[in-house]
Design a protein around this motif. Sequence first.
Motif, PDB file in Angstrom:
ATOM      1  N   UNK A  37       8.388  14.663  -0.907  1.00  0.00           N
ATOM      2  CA  UNK A  37       8.483  15.968  -1.556  1.00  0.00           C
ATOM      3  C   UNK A  37       9.522  16.827  -0.864  1.00  0.00           C
ATOM      4  N   UNK A  38      10.065  17.768  -1.606  1.00  0.00           N
ATOM      5  CA  UNK A  38      10.959  18.784  -1.052  1.00  0.00           C
ATOM      6  C   UNK A  38      10.187  20.091  -0.999  1.00  0.00           C
ATOM      7  N   UNK A  39      10.486  20.895  -0.015  1.00  0.00           N
ATOM      8  CA  UNK A  39       9.807  22.177   0.113  1.00  0.00           C
ATOM      9  C   UNK A  39      10.855  23.273   0.284  1.00  0.00           C
TER      10      UNK A  39
ATOM     11  N   UNK B 293       0.844  -1.191   0.000  1.00  0.00           N
ATOM     12  CA  UNK B 293       0.000   0.000   0.000  1.00  0.00           C
ATOM     13  C   UNK B 293       0.886   1.250   0.000  1.00  0.00           C
ATOM     14  N   UNK B 294       0.270   2.378  -0.307  1.00  0.00           N
ATOM     15  CA  UNK B 294       1.031   3.624  -0.407  1.00  0.00           C
ATOM     16  C   UNK B 294       0.476   4.693   0.532  1.00  0.00           C
ATOM     17  N   UNK B 295       0.054   4.284   1.745  1.00  0.00           N
ATOM     18  CA  UNK B 295      -0.489   5.254   2.700  1.00  0.00           C
ATOM     19  C   UNK B 295       0.533   6.315   3.073  1.00  0.00           C
ATOM     20  N   UNK B 296       1.815   5.963   3.012  1.00  0.00           N
ATOM     21  CA  UNK B 296       2.850   6.936   3.379  1.00  0.00           C
ATOM     22  C   UNK B 296       2.826   8.151   2.448  1.00  0.00           C
ATOM     23  N   UNK B 297       2.359   7.969   1.215  1.00  0.00           N
ATOM     24  CA  UNK B 297       2.239   9.114   0.303  1.00  0.00           C
ATOM     25  C   UNK B 297       1.219  10.103   0.832  1.00  0.00           C
ATOM     26  N   UNK B 298       0.093   9.587   1.336  1.00  0.00           N
ATOM     27  CA  UNK B 298      -0.953  10.456   1.879  1.00  0.00           C
ATOM     28  C   UNK B 298      -0.448  11.179   3.127  1.00  0.00           C
ATOM     29  N   UNK B 299       0.243  10.439   3.997  1.00  0.00           N
ATOM     30  CA  UNK B 299       0.790  11.049   5.207  1.00  0.00           C
ATOM     31  C   UNK B 299       1.805  12.134   4.865  1.00  0.00           C
ATOM     32  N   UNK B 300       2.678  11.834   3.911  1.00  0.00           N
ATOM     33  CA  UNK B 300       3.690  12.802   3.498  1.00  0.00           C
ATOM     34  C   UNK B 300       3.073  14.033   2.861  1.00  0.00           C
ATOM     35  N   UNK B 301       2.060  13.823   2.029  1.00  0.00           N
ATOM     36  CA  UNK B 301       1.390  14.952   1.379  1.00  0.00           C
ATOM     37  C   UNK B 301       0.681  15.821   2.410  1.00  0.00           C
ATOM     38  N   UNK B 302       0.055  15.196   3.408  1.00  0.00           N
ATOM     39  CA  UNK B 302      -0.611  15.958   4.459  1.00  0.00           C
ATOM     40  C   UNK B 302       0.400  16.763   5.271  1.00  0.00           C
ATOM     41  N   UNK B 303       1.530  16.142   5.605  1.00  0.00           N
ATOM     42  CA  UNK B 303       2.573  16.858   6.351  1.00  0.00           C
ATOM     43  C   UNK B 303       3.104  18.036   5.546  1.00  0.00           C
ATOM     44  N   UNK B 304       3.330  17.815   4.257  1.00  0.00           N
ATOM     45  CA  UNK B 304       3.835  18.894   3.401  1.00  0.00           C
ATOM     46  C   UNK B 304       2.811  20.025   3.292  1.00  0.00           C
ATOM     47  N   UNK B 305       1.545  19.670   3.128  1.00  0.00           N
ATOM     48  CA  UNK B 305       0.494  20.690   3.058  1.00  0.00           C
ATOM     49  C   UNK B 305       0.420  21.501   4.339  1.00  0.00           C
TER      50      UNK B 305
ATOM     51  N   UNK C 298      11.635  11.596  -4.150  1.00  0.00           N
ATOM     52  CA  UNK C 298      11.814  10.151  -4.373  1.00  0.00           C
ATOM     53  C   UNK C 298      13.053   9.903  -5.222  1.00  0.00           C
ATOM     54  N   UNK C 299      13.170  10.634  -6.318  1.00  0.00           N
ATOM     55  CA  UNK C 299      14.308  10.462  -7.212  1.00  0.00           C
ATOM     56  C   UNK C 299      15.620  10.896  -6.551  1.00  0.00           C
TER      57      UNK C 299
END
Length: 82
Positions: free
Chosen positions: A58-60, A1-13, A33-34
């Motif tokens: 993601x990078x910010x 599963x890719x739940x970590x993407x959702x968690x990461x996107x929420x943290x970044x937001x 990622x790259x």
Amino acid sequence: MMEHWYDGALAMGNLMNAANALGVDSCWIHRAKEVFESEEGKKLKKAWGLADSYEGIGNCILGYRNEDPGQRAQRTSKVVYA
């Protein structure tokens, strides 16, 4: 599963919203990622004590504007169509 993407996107937001509340501009750069799959990125993860299994989301970048952006354009409609 890719739940970590959702968690990461929420943290970044949340990070970007907090920056905005402090008057700091931000930009999400979708290359983490790259970056962390590269040899240099793997070295950084090791130096920071992060597991090899960790994946960049993601990078910010954060900063202040050189000039005032002025007034925002007025909305043409109060209705949003989805």
